[in-house]
Design a protein around this motif. Structure first.
Motif, PDB file in Angstrom:
ATOM      1  N   HIS A  81      60.794  35.456  47.251  1.00  0.00           N
ATOM      2  CA  HIS A  81      61.421  34.999  46.010  1.00  0.00           C
ATOM      3  C   HIS A  81      60.602  35.525  44.826  1.00  0.00           C
ATOM      4  O   HIS A  81      59.385  35.652  44.907  1.00  0.00           O
ATOM      5  CB  HIS A  81      61.448  33.470  46.007  1.00  0.00           C
ATOM      6  N   TRP A  82      61.280  35.804  43.723  1.00  0.00           N
ATOM      7  CA  TRP A  82      60.562  36.363  42.565  1.00  0.00           C
ATOM      8  C   TRP A  82      59.456  35.425  42.091  1.00  0.00           C
ATOM      9  O   TRP A  82      58.384  35.880  41.654  1.00  0.00           O
ATOM     10  CB  TRP A  82      61.529  36.653  41.419  1.00  0.00           C
ATOM     11  N   ALA A  83      59.693  34.115  42.185  1.00  0.00           N
ATOM     12  CA  ALA A  83      58.666  33.163  41.745  1.00  0.00           C
ATOM     13  C   ALA A  83      57.445  33.213  42.649  1.00  0.00           C
ATOM     14  O   ALA A  83      56.307  33.075  42.179  1.00  0.00           O
ATOM     15  CB  ALA A  83      59.248  31.750  41.716  1.00  0.00           C
ATOM     16  N   GLU A  84      57.667  33.413  43.933  1.00  0.00           N
ATOM     17  CA  GLU A  84      56.534  33.509  44.860  1.00  0.00           C
ATOM     18  C   GLU A  84      55.706  34.751  44.579  1.00  0.00           C
ATOM     19  O   GLU A  84      54.472  34.722  44.678  1.00  0.00           O
ATOM     20  CB  GLU A  84      57.030  33.521  46.307  1.00  0.00           C
ATOM     21  N   ILE A  85      56.376  35.842  44.224  1.00  0.00           N
ATOM     22  CA  ILE A  85      55.656  37.066  43.881  1.00  0.00           C
ATOM     23  C   ILE A  85      54.719  36.816  42.696  1.00  0.00           C
ATOM     24  O   ILE A  85      53.556  37.246  42.698  1.00  0.00           O
ATOM     25  CB  ILE A  85      56.650  38.196  43.558  1.00  0.00           C
ATOM     26  N   LEU A  86      55.213  36.096  41.713  1.00  0.00           N
ATOM     27  CA  LEU A  86      54.391  35.789  40.529  1.00  0.00           C
ATOM     28  C   LEU A  86      53.262  34.827  40.884  1.00  0.00           C
ATOM     29  O   LEU A  86      52.105  35.030  40.480  1.00  0.00           O
ATOM     30  CB  LEU A  86      55.262  35.194  39.431  1.00  0.00           C
ATOM     31  N   ILE A  87      53.578  33.792  41.641  1.00  0.00           N
ATOM     32  CA  ILE A  87      52.577  32.777  41.981  1.00  0.00           C
ATOM     33  C   ILE A  87      51.452  33.361  42.822  1.00  0.00           C
ATOM     34  O   ILE A  87      50.269  33.123  42.570  1.00  0.00           O
ATOM     35  CB  ILE A  87      53.240  31.594  42.717  1.00  0.00           C
ATOM     36  N   LEU A  88      51.819  34.142  43.842  1.00  0.00           N
ATOM     37  CA  LEU A  88      50.806  34.692  44.739  1.00  0.00           C
ATOM     38  C   LEU A  88      50.070  35.877  44.123  1.00  0.00           C
ATOM     39  O   LEU A  88      49.137  36.406  44.725  1.00  0.00           O
ATOM     40  CB  LEU A  88      51.435  35.085  46.072  1.00  0.00           C
ATOM     41  N   GLY A  89      50.516  36.301  42.939  1.00  0.00           N
ATOM     42  CA  GLY A  89      49.746  37.306  42.226  1.00  0.00           C
ATOM     43  C   GLY A  89      48.459  36.727  41.652  1.00  0.00           C
ATOM     44  O   GLY A  89      47.491  37.452  41.404  1.00  0.00           O
ATOM     45  N   ILE A  90      48.440  35.406  41.470  1.00  0.00           N
ATOM     46  CA  ILE A  90      47.258  34.749  40.896  1.00  0.00           C
ATOM     47  C   ILE A  90      46.039  34.894  41.804  1.00  0.00           C
ATOM     48  O   ILE A  90      44.962  35.296  41.335  1.00  0.00           O
ATOM     49  CB  ILE A  90      47.564  33.269  40.600  1.00  0.00           C
ATOM     50  N   PRO A  91      46.129  34.571  43.110  1.00  0.00           N
ATOM     51  CA  PRO A  91      44.959  34.752  43.976  1.00  0.00           C
ATOM     52  C   PRO A  91      44.461  36.196  44.029  1.00  0.00           C
ATOM     53  O   PRO A  91      43.254  36.434  44.121  1.00  0.00           O
ATOM     54  CB  PRO A  91      45.468  34.303  45.357  1.00  0.00           C
ATOM     55  N   SER A  92      45.384  37.154  43.953  1.00  0.00           N
ATOM     56  CA  SER A  92      44.983  38.558  43.988  1.00  0.00           C
ATOM     57  C   SER A  92      44.209  38.956  42.735  1.00  0.00           C
ATOM     58  O   SER A  92      43.399  39.882  42.765  1.00  0.00           O
ATOM     59  CB  SER A  92      46.219  39.458  44.129  1.00  0.00           C
ATOM     60  N   PHE A  93      44.464  38.251  41.638  1.00  0.00           N
ATOM     61  CA  PHE A  93      43.816  38.572  40.361  1.00  0.00           C
ATOM     62  C   PHE A  93      42.494  37.842  40.182  1.00  0.00           C
ATOM     63  O   PHE A  93      41.626  38.281  39.417  1.00  0.00           O
ATOM     64  CB  PHE A  93      44.778  38.211  39.221  1.00  0.00           C
ATOM     65  N   LEU A  94      42.312  36.720  40.896  1.00  0.00           N
ATOM     66  CA  LEU A  94      41.125  35.889  40.686  1.00  0.00           C
ATOM     67  C   LEU A  94      39.826  36.624  41.017  1.00  0.00           C
ATOM     68  O   LEU A  94      38.846  36.525  40.282  1.00  0.00           O
ATOM     69  CB  LEU A  94      41.221  34.613  41.533  1.00  0.00           C
ATOM     70  N   GLY A  95      39.802  37.337  42.141  1.00  0.00           N
ATOM     71  CA  GLY A  95      38.590  38.050  42.538  1.00  0.00           C
ATOM     72  C   GLY A  95      38.141  39.058  41.506  1.00  0.00           C
ATOM     73  O   GLY A  95      36.983  39.022  41.057  1.00  0.00           O
ATOM     74  N   PRO A  96      39.020  39.992  41.119  1.00  0.00           N
ATOM     75  CA  PRO A  96      38.639  40.934  40.063  1.00  0.00           C
ATOM     76  C   PRO A  96      38.273  40.256  38.751  1.00  0.00           C
ATOM     77  O   PRO A  96      37.450  40.776  37.997  1.00  0.00           O
ATOM     78  CB  PRO A  96      39.897  41.798  39.905  1.00  0.00           C
ATOM     79  N   ALA A  97      38.876  39.089  38.458  1.00  0.00           N
ATOM     80  CA  ALA A  97      38.521  38.374  37.228  1.00  0.00           C
ATOM     81  C   ALA A  97      37.119  37.791  37.308  1.00  0.00           C
ATOM     82  O   ALA A  97      36.390  37.755  36.312  1.00  0.00           O
ATOM     83  CB  ALA A  97      39.535  37.262  36.961  1.00  0.00           C
ATOM     84  N   MET A  98      36.728  37.335  38.504  1.00  0.00           N
ATOM     85  CA  MET A  98      35.407  36.746  38.687  1.00  0.00           C
ATOM     86  C   MET A  98      34.314  37.807  38.777  1.00  0.00           C
ATOM     87  O   MET A  98      33.217  37.635  38.252  1.00  0.00           O
ATOM     88  CB  MET A  98      35.395  35.885  39.950  1.00  0.00           C
ATOM     89  N   VAL A  99      34.628  38.918  39.457  1.00  0.00           N
ATOM     90  CA  VAL A  99      33.651  39.999  39.642  1.00  0.00           C
ATOM     91  C   VAL A  99      34.331  41.317  39.256  1.00  0.00           C
ATOM     92  O   VAL A  99      34.748  42.089  40.118  1.00  0.00           O
ATOM     93  CB  VAL A  99      33.145  40.069  41.100  1.00  0.00           C
ATOM     94  N   PRO A 100      34.481  41.582  37.963  1.00  0.00           N
ATOM     95  CA  PRO A 100      35.184  42.801  37.535  1.00  0.00           C
ATOM     96  C   PRO A 100      34.425  44.055  37.931  1.00  0.00           C
ATOM     97  O   PRO A 100      33.192  44.095  37.890  1.00  0.00           O
ATOM     98  CB  PRO A 100      35.264  42.644  36.014  1.00  0.00           C
TER      99      PRO A 100
END
Length: 304
Positions: free
Chosen positions: A176-195
């Motif tokens: 679902h399009w909403a799941e794609i957006l929601i699960l994009g958050i965990p993928s972004f957290l790592g690079p945000a914490m350790v760029p």
């Protein structure tokens, strides 16, 4: 865009000669804007979504006898029309959601400090950052995935992904399009914490999607290099989650299995696997005593 006009200027700024990889990166990226380089992520994702599953889909559609023994649910077979429908729906979400999301997310990439200049990161730095990304994504994805299996989350969003009780490679990003957006958050957290560097970010995005395709492949190949990764779930582990479906409260992990073990959400899977191994051993013993052999699949046990 790199702030150097020539290789000599870059060498002076770094205080050393450029490596071969850095020279290639200089020639490719020196005159390209950071935004243009970041948009390459769309091309990488398109290639991964379209090309990586093809060998698995070929094995599925060709019904290659030598690979049947590795099929996790051998009785579940998709037609070419069903596989194409899955890919078509994935591409629809790609062009309507994934691609546009990449185009508008560049400011957040700049904000967290992902760089595109020189020097390039060392192999050790890339490995360490990728390890952090996988660990952070795995833990946060576990809880979001578990939330999506409550009544509201499943009926409104996550049920789309579970339309395939026997998944295939193309079904990994099918959602679902909403799941794609929601699960994009965990993928972004790592690079945000350790760029890190943009190259590391590209590797992270590609490897995470390749891992998802492997776990949705429907095949458990004994020669897969992921067999040597500690606590790695793999195709058989995640296939059980899909087979049980909407009622599943087991095997939520996206990559590793430690969260399921710690929080007790793999008990059903471990019990069934233990039962399966016991039954397989009994059948093998009985077959040898009768001068024959038996073959039993995981799906045969599940149907009991």
């Amino acid at each position: 865009m790199l702030p150097y006009q020539t290789l000599d200027e870059a060498s002076v700024a770094l205080g050393r000669n450029l490596t071969y990889a850095e020279t290639l990166w200089f020639h490719y990226s020196a005159r390209k804007s950071d935004y243009f380089l970041y948009c390459h992520t769309i091309l990488f994702l398109f290639f991964v979504f379209s090309a990586v599953p093809l060998p698995l889909v070929f094995i599925e559609l060709a019904r290659l006898a030598g690979f049947d023994r590795y099929k996790i649910q051998p009785k579940a077979r998709l037609s070419s029309a069903e596989v194409f429908r899955c890919y078509k729906d994935v591409m629809r979400m790609f062009f309507l959601v994934v691609g546009p999301l990449q185009l508008v997310s560049y400011p957040s990439i700049r904000m967290i400090g992902i760089r595109s200049g020189l020097p390039l990161p060392s192999g050790l730095e890339i490995f360490a950052q990728l390890l952090v990304y996988f660990m952070v994504e795995d833990y946060s994805n576990y809880w979001i995935h578990r939330f999506l299996h409550n009544k509201w989350g499943y009926e409104k969003i996550h049920r789309v992904h579970h339309e395939y009780t026997a998944p295939n490679g193309f079904a990994a990003p099918y959602a679902h399009w909403a799941e794609i957006l929601i699960l994009g958050i965990p993928s972004f957290l790592g690079p945000a914490m350790v760029p890190g560097h943009l190259v590391t970010f590209w590797l992270w995005i590609a490897l995470r999607q390749i891992e998802a395709i492997e776990t949705h492949s429907g095949y458990d190949f004994p020669w897969s290099p992921t067999k040597y990764i500690p606590f790695y779930g793999g195709a058989e582990y995640h296939d059980y989650h899909h087979y049980v479906g909407g009622q599943s409260q087991s095997n939520f992990a996206s990559v590793f299995t430690y969260c399921d073990y710690i929080y007790g959400t793999d008990k059903g899977y471990r019990y069934q696997k233990k039962l399966f191994e016991k039954l397989k051993g009994e059948l093998k013993t009985g077959g040898e005593q009768n001068g024959g052999s038996y073959h039993i699949s995981t799906q045969d046990l599940k149907s009991d």
